[in-house]
Design an enzyme around this catalytic site. Structure first.
Site, PDB file in Angstrom:
ATOM      1  N   CYS A  65      -4.065  -3.624   1.232  1.00 41.31           N
ATOM      2  CA  CYS A  65      -4.326  -4.692   2.260  1.00 41.31           C
ATOM      3  C   CYS A  65      -3.858  -3.839   3.570  1.00 41.31           C
ATOM      4  O   CYS A  65      -2.615  -3.509   3.780  1.00 41.31           O
ATOM      5  CB  CYS A  65      -3.438  -5.855   2.129  1.00 41.31           C
ATOM      6  SG  CYS A  65      -3.901  -7.028   3.420  1.00 41.31           S
ATOM      7  N   ASP A  85      -4.681  -4.748  -3.220  1.00 39.04           N
ATOM      8  CA  ASP A  85      -5.827  -5.547  -3.334  1.00 39.04           C
ATOM      9  C   ASP A  85      -6.653  -5.158  -4.718  1.00 39.04           C
ATOM     10  O   ASP A  85      -6.470  -3.592  -5.081  1.00 39.04           O
ATOM     11  CB  ASP A  85      -6.931  -5.714  -2.230  1.00 39.04           C
ATOM     12  CG  ASP A  85      -6.344  -6.534  -1.235  1.00 39.04           C
ATOM     13  OD1 ASP A  85      -5.631  -7.564  -1.576  1.00 39.04           O
ATOM     14  OD2 ASP A  85      -6.627  -6.335  -0.114  1.00 39.04           O
TER      15      ASP A  85
END
Ligand SMILES: [Ca+2]
Ligand SMILES: [Ca+2]
Ligand SMILES: [Ca+2]
Ligand SMILES: [Ca+2]
Ligand SMILES: [Ca+2]
Ligand SMILES: [Ca+2]
Ligand SMILES: [Ca+2]
Ligand SMILES: [Ca+2]
Ligand SMILES: [Ca+2]
Ligand SMILES: [Ca+2]
Ligand SMILES: [Ca+2]
Ligand SMILES: [Ca+2]
Ligand SMILES: [Ca+2]
Ligand SMILES: [Ca+2]
Ligand SMILES: [Ca+2]
Ligand SMILES: [Ca+2]
Lengths: 129, 129, 129, 129, 129, 129, 129, 129, 129, 129
Positions: free
Chosen positions: B34, B41
């Site tokens: 992220c 992520d």
């Protein structure tokens, strides 16, 4: 008909050539070899077709699928080849051949090949509510 | 081919460029960072394409996906970038690239990006009954 | 950005305004109040949109959904209002907003609202086989 | 509003008549009587409609469905009648009424009836990828 | 009506011939004989039709399906024949007859046959969002 | 009984206290607040119990669940508290209280709490083949 | 608490140490490296435990799982290690730690490790009908 | 046997009283009335039993279930009553009667009642791997 | 280690022989030959074991499964043989070997074989609520 | 072996009588006649057994199931009879025979029959975590 692997796809006359209709077959037991490593590959083969003058005989289809057990081929080429062989055997009005190949390297791959006779078009789809 | 993360997507000649056909790939093991928090992520990446002269090589695709492990990017930008990279590598007749991103803040997000060659159109869809 | 319920939907510039692409979001944690009885209602909100110059920021979307916790509204009006608010915030090329409301009186209700920019039309859908 | 079975479908003004939008309702608790044998029949009733000036009130819809508990009717006629009653009550721009009737004699039967206002047509469907 | 296997499909007047609507039936208990080996075959038969002046009576449909219990026929021919029989009995505006045949030789086969009245076309499909 | 959130769980006499039997309830619409951030939390609450002299009244159970809407509590403490409140209200022979909390930080959490009366033991389980 | 990968599992006092109860957590976003090839491995980690004096803090658990992102380890050793770390941090009355590892070489592997405190035994399971 | 709702459960001699065996029945079409509001309630009734000298006749069971169509009763009492009626009719070695009641007030409720003959115990369960 | 089919199952030391833990493996790509007809058979092989001093190496397990590609064997004998080979290679404290064989003649067959070391018994199962 | 319906169940020697192991078979294509009405009944037959000196031959099992095609029998009696026939043919250490009969009168019925040799008991079940 012998019970041996064979590239020969036997056929029988389409009993209702006067109308377009659909035959859908699923072959979950397909295996061949990876041309790079020689290791086995596995796939489910789906066949959708609109027959013209000929249908494909079920038992010979099983022997045909068996015949790839010792052959190598990449997913893309193998799927196209099976489509070509079925077209050569029964010249369907329409064919859709799908190979759902098993996961390799954490990635799933499907290959979908279509063939249609020159000039053939499906009747407009009736979508019932 | 080395076994290292790499942005290079290797290719091989499409064995059947004479016909449009579809290749569908699923990559459930994608992770990046992220850009706001630096935290990991996760996503499943789906690739649907109609190859032109080139196909994407499976192992290099895995290394390519791996190469994002230390990179940051928003869902929208990351999904568009992967689509752009595949287009740059194989210039497919058509590409649909889908990122199914994992839940964040109780909200699930998918991003879907398409590209098609100028002048290319799919054959009319045959919808069998 | 504060962590308070808020009707303000924050935005960020669409990183790829040069192409139409789709963002799909699922918000399973929506609750408001029934305007007749004051009792809580629950829904899953689905958002599908094609961004124009702006995207909706994920955290502010969560705060926005939270802001209905103490408000009353009928299913039809509430679903239309959320659609209107998102259109006001990001003016997307296209929006589909779906509210899947929980069972009441033994009856399940979904409400689906769409908005599109004047003159916008989607590219013809490519349906791969 | 009384809590009695009733053929009266109460309505309320559509809060957003300026746009076409969809309301989908599922009623899994419908029962009536077989006109041949007098035995109970069971169905799930699905209602999809685009409201015009009126919406159907949820509680009165429940009472309406209850009102068939002592009435007989064949599947085809009953499904058409419910569609006609909803059209008479709210004159929607479009209605699709589906009866999923329970198995009888080892056979499952669904009946689907549609109605649309003269001159109404849906906006072209936006099929997002 | 007798409770015997019978090729006679009894009918009743369509209660709503003024509109096109859809009747969908599922018959999971179909069995006939393989014309090659005499062994039992099994299938699920799906019937979708838009009635014209007549509907097919449910109990006689069950007796009709029973009547194939001692008859042989290939999948393609059998599915076409059932379609022809229903057309002969009720002359529907549209019929789709699907046979989902059980696995044989590791291969699953479906056959789908359609018939429509000269000049009949469905109303444009309303696809609600 | 008022229609307000309330910590009071109303009860009614168990109609069959002479035998052990099981009541299973599912409450998918539970929401409270995170004690750290003040943001809403969501859960499905499952209640399994063997009543003794009292059963819990359904509508008051709904009002009870509603009463947590403005209260904060960690998952572990909240689940234990609901169990304690039900035990205090109906003193069941056995209670199992399960909170299935929604994903937070990419992690799903369930908490399961049990209570049994001193000296109570279930009849040996009959496991039918 | 910092937002960095960390092997430190933070804890908080069990709010109800007077009773045995179960906490179940699912972590679908675990990734580490294969010690042979250096390539990423992926797994879902399931944690079931009966807390004693301490519970594991959710955010630090996320940081802990993140801390394996650059570490190598075989499935069997990695799963045992995570179990050992949780035992060291909270000394639960009982722990079951499950690693569901993603497919490698066409083979799926799960590893399940348990730990229990000396002298601890679960209450006899109540199996409700 | 008449085709009327009836509380009389007809029976026939168990053809194999020399061994314990299990009969499992599912009745998805049960409806009665709420004793508070008079509105219809719906449930699926599951019956598991080990017959002694008598079995319950299928058609009379259907008429028995029908007989509750105009009767009121709370979920707990109704489920216990059906169990008592079956015990009175066939005195099975063991009975488990489950009522899966439809959602009311957003809450799903199941009630499970068991009965066994004095002195009867099941054979030790054989759990095959 | 070569990449050839091989009956040799390679092993590595169990990294945690001090505790009983479970390894579960699923091999969906097993194929051998029918000893009667010579035609291919397909199965999914499931392996559950508690290792003692050795674990089975994943890649050699794949080569081992490959080694049956040209061998014939009945389902019962083949499943027992694979179990015997794994026991010979790693002498696990416990092994459960399951073969889920594909449908033949319309009949599905599973075979489940277990082995345990003399004197080994599992710890009492902890069944968490 | 002839390809005719036959009550003779052919057998072959159990290749591993030295250990208890489980064979599970599913026969989804069973049909017989209702003794009251003469109409066809349909069921799925499940067979679980621990073989002693004999196993049941797959093809003869198919012919055996076929042999009921023209015979009548109530669900309870028919299921018990099939169990008795298999016991007579192979005298297994343990047999569980399940008939899942298709819905009649809106009610689903399963019948489960077990047999075990005198003095045989299963090894204690190993329940792996
Ligand atoms: Ca496959
Ligand atoms: Ca796929
Ligand atoms: Ca995901
Ligand atoms: Ca919901
Ligand atoms: Ca719905
Ligand atoms: Ca139904
Ligand atoms: Ca079938
Ligand atoms: Ca939830
Ligand atoms: Ca969970
Ligand atoms: Ca995984
Ligand atoms: Ca697994
Ligand atoms: Ca129900
Ligand atoms: Ca339930
Ligand atoms: Ca299989
Ligand atoms: Ca069946
Ligand atoms: Ca059942």
């Amino acid at each position: 008909m012998s019970t041996q692997p064979s590239k020969t796809l036997e056929t029988f006359p389409n009993p209702h050539p006067e109308r377009d209709y659909t035959i859908h077959m699923e072959v979950p037991e397909f295996t061949c070899l990876c041309p790079k490593t020689g290791q086995p590959d596995f796939a489910t083969i789906l066949i959708d077709f609109v027959p013209d003058q000929l249908c494909v005989e079920l038992k010979s289809l099983k022997m045909y699928m068996w015949s790839f057990r010792e052959e190598g081929g990449f997913h893309e080429a193998m799927t196209n080849r099976i489509a070509d062989d079925i077209v050569a055997a029964i010249n369907p009005r329409f064919l859709r051949l799908t190979g759902r190949w098993n996961v390799r390297g954490g990635i799933w791959t499907n290959v979908v090949v279509e063939h249609r006779q020159d000039g053939w078009a499906p009747a407009p789809k009736v979508e019932l509510p």
